[in-house]
Design a protein around this motif. Structure first.
Motif, PDB file in Angstrom:
ATOM      1  N   LEU A 266       1.060  -1.198  -0.082  1.00 28.14           N
ATOM      2  CA  LEU A 266      -0.069  -0.087  -0.254  1.00 28.14           C
ATOM      3  C   LEU A 266       1.091   1.206   0.043  1.00 28.14           C
ATOM      4  CD1 LEU A 266      -2.936  -1.044   3.128  1.00 28.14           C
ATOM      5  CD2 LEU A 266      -2.476  -0.673   0.239  1.00 28.14           C
ATOM      6  N   ASN A 267       1.299   2.021  -0.883  1.00 28.19           N
ATOM      7  CA  ASN A 267       1.039   3.345  -0.949  1.00 28.19           C
ATOM      8  C   ASN A 267       0.851   4.302  -0.872  1.00 28.19           C
ATOM      9  OD1 ASN A 267       4.015   1.690  -1.126  1.00 28.19           O
ATOM     10  ND2 ASN A 267       3.399   1.121  -3.772  1.00 28.19           N
ATOM     11  N   ALA A 268       0.125   4.525  -1.958  1.00 29.77           N
ATOM     12  CA  ALA A 268      -0.728   5.861  -2.019  1.00 29.77           C
ATOM     13  C   ALA A 268      -2.468   6.065  -1.267  1.00 29.77           C
ATOM     14  CB  ALA A 268      -1.094   6.036  -3.632  1.00 29.77           C
ATOM     15  N   SER A 269      -2.440   6.718  -0.936  1.00 25.06           N
ATOM     16  CA  SER A 269      -3.846   7.367  -0.508  1.00 25.06           C
ATOM     17  C   SER A 269      -5.264   6.252  -0.978  1.00 25.06           C
ATOM     18  CB  SER A 269      -4.383   8.713  -0.255  1.00 25.06           C
ATOM     19  OG  SER A 269      -4.126   9.269  -1.611  1.00 25.06           O
ATOM     20  N   LYS A 270      -4.943   5.809  -2.249  1.00 24.32           N
ATOM     21  CA  LYS A 270      -6.233   5.790  -3.389  1.00 24.32           C
ATOM     22  C   LYS A 270      -6.117   3.995  -2.809  1.00 24.32           C
ATOM     23  CE  LYS A 270      -7.579   4.392  -7.797  1.00 24.32           C
ATOM     24  NZ  LYS A 270      -7.176   4.603  -9.504  1.00 24.32           N
ATOM     25  N   ASP A 271      -4.523   3.671  -2.540  1.00 24.04           N
ATOM     26  CA  ASP A 271      -4.909   2.411  -1.707  1.00 24.04           C
ATOM     27  C   ASP A 271      -5.817   2.010  -0.370  1.00 24.04           C
ATOM     28  OD1 ASP A 271      -3.584   1.029  -4.161  1.00 24.04           O
ATOM     29  OD2 ASP A 271      -1.398   1.429  -3.233  1.00 24.04           O
ATOM     30  N   LEU A 272      -5.394   2.681  -0.282  1.00 21.47           N
ATOM     31  CA  LEU A 272      -5.939   3.034   1.520  1.00 21.47           C
ATOM     32  C   LEU A 272      -7.579   2.977   1.617  1.00 21.47           C
ATOM     33  CD1 LEU A 272      -3.119   5.028   3.552  1.00 21.47           C
ATOM     34  CD2 LEU A 272      -3.582   2.578   3.665  1.00 21.47           C
ATOM     35  N   ARG A 273      -7.704   3.567   0.527  1.00 23.21           N
ATOM     36  CA  ARG A 273      -9.689   3.931   0.767  1.00 23.21           C
ATOM     37  C   ARG A 273      -9.839   2.762   0.283  1.00 23.21           C
ATOM     38  NH1 ARG A 273      -8.125   9.312  -1.536  1.00 23.21           N
ATOM     39  NH2 ARG A 273      -8.745   8.040  -3.403  1.00 23.21           N
ATOM     40  N   LYS A 274      -8.768   1.129  -0.895  1.00 24.65           N
ATOM     41  CA  LYS A 274      -9.572   0.561  -1.640  1.00 24.65           C
ATOM     42  C   LYS A 274      -9.609  -0.541  -0.642  1.00 24.65           C
ATOM     43  CE  LYS A 274      -8.044  -2.519  -5.353  1.00 24.65           C
ATOM     44  NZ  LYS A 274      -7.470  -2.814  -5.879  1.00 24.65           N
TER      45      LYS A 274
END
Length: 873
Positions: A266-274
């Motif tokens: 997990l690198n980006a905030s988009k990944d966290l939201r996912k």
């Protein structure tokens, strides 16, 4: 006629073939066929049915690393007793009725399996060993050796397991099916030895030979869990994805997908939201109705990795309330809450209560239960003393106030409790948002905006509080408000309580916990005796809390505060010398002024054991110090009764200086006081006895000291004492002599060695390296002795240098302590060798493998000899 002849021929053939003795081709073919497809086949099917039932009844705990083998459930085995006995009967028939069949050895193997399942381990071992020796079928022998390996691991016979592994490693042409079982059993061996790399390596090899897709899925899952624990997230992610192959059970597939999210990059905030959206979707999926607690728990662990501790705690609280199919998970949730409150918030009280909750869900047999219980033991004491200090301190302060002030404080307390209850009710009534993780503790009712009274919990609670404030606690009855209520004929005890279906039940009403004014006032102490009791408890709790904080919790500054309270607030406390000593240690750790406590001890308690200790900071301590002080005590004791009082005092003083704090210290001090009674004035003797009685913690020794003091008191002083048995000085000393006439056995609680009689043991002879070099023929003498006396024991001998001072000869192995003790007794009685002196023989000992590893690290042979004598001689 033709048909009759055929029938006769067939009957004659069967009759001849039925013989279990005639070794002809026809006979062997008949017995091979019937034994295989009748008795052996049916027995094997029944055994497999029991194993399948055991597997179906086993509930996998996917939150923990799965075991290599599904353990046998004794309940399932017991309920399947008839089926297993039927299988045993069939296998026995295959042996008895078809002796020339090639399935006889296989049937013995089935008997070994049945004995293993029914925990008849000796019989199982004998059956398997018989097949290994007698069978000419290499494939069957490999199966048997693998089964023996598992049995040795179960029994903790590691040396036998190692021999079996070594033998199998040299075998060739092992079938793929057997290799699969062998590598799984090797993984089980390493699992029992807590060798993570060994388990992973063995399962990696086992997966190459797996034919069953569901079994392969389970192995992939175990590998993923273990790689995740090792921090190898990339490998763990790959294996979780592989665990989804082969149509695994739904729950394993669910956990594979869930845990894969934990180790995904997990690198980006988009990944966290996912990931968060993924948890939301899992929570909303109807198929996961019984796994909601798992989803929320794993989301909590995810948020902990992101550093959001408050959200993690809230999610864990919600997970504890969600439905679930695995009760143990609730225990792990509370254990996690305890861990956070201990490590992040340093809140010992909250940690203790979370651990209490954890133990209500975790079985005592669970490996986590013992670690929780040991951690909780200290916290239980901490919370007990903290709460007692808070309660007693408040009550003592209240006891010094006027009645008006006491009543006012009690009323204020009740009012604060009412406000707290109202605040909790309002929090519960806040409307629930659409996101499951946005409002974690909200209730799903109509909220505070409802106009209907019985839909509004806050209004109901407010009304109940107001009613109770005005009218007090009243029984549920008609006409309670009328002045004529006292003339009603039905006694209060017979009034039938009628609760309207819309009313708040007493069980769910928080007001049930609200104390009334009179009960609060009744708790305030009124007499001097009650106040003195509270102060005694306060003194004890401040002292015990200080000790806990110093020794167990390493809260040194807080420990100093509590111990200083003992010294300041309770100047006549019998705990004061020990408090000074602990403050001395604490200030040394803090680089503070520790010399002040050395001065106080020397000034106020010159003959205390703690004074001896601070005056001799480099003195020895521990189990060896206890042993040495025991020997010195006995020597001084004998000198005292021989009338050599000054020699006795010299030994006592030397012992107290060399070993100031052992379990013999108070005995030595009392013996020194007895010497005072012989060579010094009566006033000095009396003064020392009174000081000893005040400061000693050993009740039996205090009792003896009181008896010694009695002849020195006046009639008035005797009358003021509590009645005790009257004994003169020498008779008290004689009682002490009876108690200590022999050397006290050491207390083994501080020993690094542990009693484990079921472990493999070895026999050890210790000598100097030079003597060992000259005594090489000793091994030959030992082997001759073993050949004559222990011919069936497969004993081996060897020697090694332990350090520069000691070499050892080792005789091994012995299955347990009893076998070692049997050898030791015969060895001491019968073994003779020109290369072995009597002193070396007398100093020999046997020792468990675990203790030998400890000894090999410490090199302290005398310490183990003391343990050996105390335990086995």
């Amino acid at each position: 006629m033709r048909f009759s002849k055929r029938l006769f021929s067939i009957s004659l053939f069967l009759l001849v073939a039925c013989s279990s003795e005639r070794d002809t081709f026809t006979n062997r073919a008949f017995h091979n066929l019937t034994s295989h497809y009748n008795a052996y086949y049916l027995a094997d099917v029944k055994i497999q049915e029991v194993l399948d039932e055991n597997q179906q009844n086993y509930k996998e705990d996917y939150t923990q690393i799965l075991p290599v083998f599904i353990p046998l459930d004794s309940g399932v085995i017991q309920s399947s007793k008839e089926k297993l006995e039927s299988a045993r009967e069939l296998a026995s028939k295959a042996i008895e009725w078809h002796r020339i069949s090639k399935w006889v050895d296989d049937s013995y193997f089935l008997l070994g399996k049945i004995d293993y399942m029914q925990a008849n381990f000796d019989d199982a071992k004998n059956a398997l060993k018989y097949v290994n020796v007698e069978s000419k079928d290499a494939d069957l022998r490999h199966q048997v050796l693998i089964a023996l390996l598992r049995l040795y691991v179960d029994l903790g016979e590691i040396e036998n397991a190692n021999f079996t592994i070594d033998y199998l490693s040299k075998e060739e042409k092992i079938s793929d099916e057997n290799r699969y079982d062998l590598y799984r059993t090797l993984a089980y061996y390493y699992e029992k030895r807590n060798d993570q790399n060994g388990v992973i390596g063995s399962l990696d090899r086992a997966i190459e030979y797996a034919k069953n897709n569901k079994e392969a899925s389970r192995i992939y899952f175990i590998l993923a869990q273990r790689y995740q624990r090792e921090g190898l997230d990339n490998l763990a992610y790959d294996f979780y994805r592989k665990a989804l192959e082969g149509n695994p059970p739904y729950e394993r597939a669910f956990y594979s997908q869930l845990f894969a999210q934990q180790v995904a990059e997990l690198n980006a905030s988009k990944d966290l939201r996912k990931v968060r959206n993924y948890y939301e979707s899992l929570y909303d999926d109807p198929k996961n109705k019984e796994l909601k607690d798992v989803v929320v728990y794993e989301r909590a662990l995810f948020e902990e990795k992101q550093g959001d501790l408050p959200l993690t705690v809230d999610l864990l609280h919600q997970a504890a309330k969600e439905p679930g199919s695995n009760p143990r998970l609730k225990g792990y949730i509370y254990q996690k809450l305890a861990e956070i409150h201990l490590e992040e918030y340093v809140d010992y009280r909250a940690t203790k209560y979370y651990l209490d909750s954890a133990l209500t869900f975790i079985k005592p047999t669970d490996p986590a239960a013992s670690s929780i219980a040991s951690q909780k033991e200290v916290l239980d004491q901490f919370v007990f003393h903290v709460e007692r200090i808070q309660s007693n301190d408040s009550l003592v302060r209240l006891s010094g106030m006027s009645e008006e002030e006491q009543r006012l404080i009690a009323e204020q307390f009740i009012q604060r409790e009412e406000e707290r209850l109202l605040a909790e009710a309002r929090a519960k009534e806040e409307p629930k948002n659409s996101g499951i993780f946005d409002n974690l503790l909200a209730f799903a009712d109509r909220g505070t905006g409802s106009s209907f009274y019985f839909d509004n919990a806050v209004a109901m609670q407010q009304g109940a509080i107001e009613f109770r404030r005005v009218w007090g606690t009243r029984p549920l009855q008609d006409n309670w408000r009328r002045s004529a209520a006292t003339f009603q004929s039905t006694p209060e005890t017979e009034i039938e309580e009628k609760v309207d279906s819309t009313a708040i039940s007493e069980e769910n009403n928080p007001l049930a916990q609200l104390p009334d004014l009179e009960s609060l006032l009744a708790q305030i102490p009124k007499t001097e005796e009650d106040i003195a009791q509270l102060n005694d408890e306060l003194e004890e709790s401040y002292f015990e809390l200080g000790k806990l904080q110093y020794f167990d919790l390493e809260e040194i500054e807080a420990s100093v505060d509590n111990l200083e309270t003992v010294v300041r607030e309770y100047p006549s406390s019998s705990r004061k010398p020990e408090a000074y000593y602990l403050l001395y240690l604490a200030q040394k750790d803090l680089n503070g002024n520790f010399q002040q406590y050395v001065s106080r001890l020397n000034r106020e308690y010159p003959e205390s054991q703690y004074t001896f200790s601070v005056n001799n900071p480099d003195a020895a301590s521990g189990n060896l110090a206890y042993l040495a002080s025991s020997e010195n005590y006995e020597q001084a004791y004998n000198l005292y009764y021989a009338g050599n009082w000054r020699q006795a005092r010299t030994i006592i003083q030397q012992t107290l200086e060399e070993y100031p704090l052992t379990r013999n210290t108070e005995r030595l001090l009392l013996l020194d006081i007895m010497v005072t009674g012989k060579i010094e004035s009566k006033d000095r003797f009396r003064s020392r006895l009174e000081s000893y009685i005040e400061n000693s913690q050993d009740e039996s020794l205090v009792h003896l000291a009181r008896n010694m003091l009695k002849p020195l008191l006046t009639a008035e002083e005797l009358a003021a004492l509590n009645p005790v048995d009257s004994t003169a000085l020498d008779s008290a000393a004689q009682a002490m002599a009876m108690e200590d006439s022999t050397v006290v056995k050491p207390d083994l609680t501080d020993s690094p060695f542990k009693v484990n009689d079921s472990q493999t043991h070895i026999m050890v002879l210790v000598m100097s390296p030079e003597l060992a070099e000259e005594s090489q023929s000793l091994i030959g003498d030992l082997e001759n002795f073993h050949a004559k006396t222990f011919s069936n024991s497969r004993l081996r001998t060897g020697n090694m240098n332990m350090n520069q001072e000691n070499a050892i000869f080792i005789i091994s192995p012995f299955n347990n302590a009893d076998k070692a003790k049997e050898y030791y007794d015969i060895f001491m009685e019968k073994f003779e060798s020109d290369n072995l002196t009597e002193q070396i023989k007398e100093n020999s000992f046997f020792i468990s493998i675990e203790n030998f590893q400890t000894l090999n690290r410490s090199k302290n042979i005398e310490e183990y000899r003391a343990f050996f004598k105390a335990t086995y001689q």
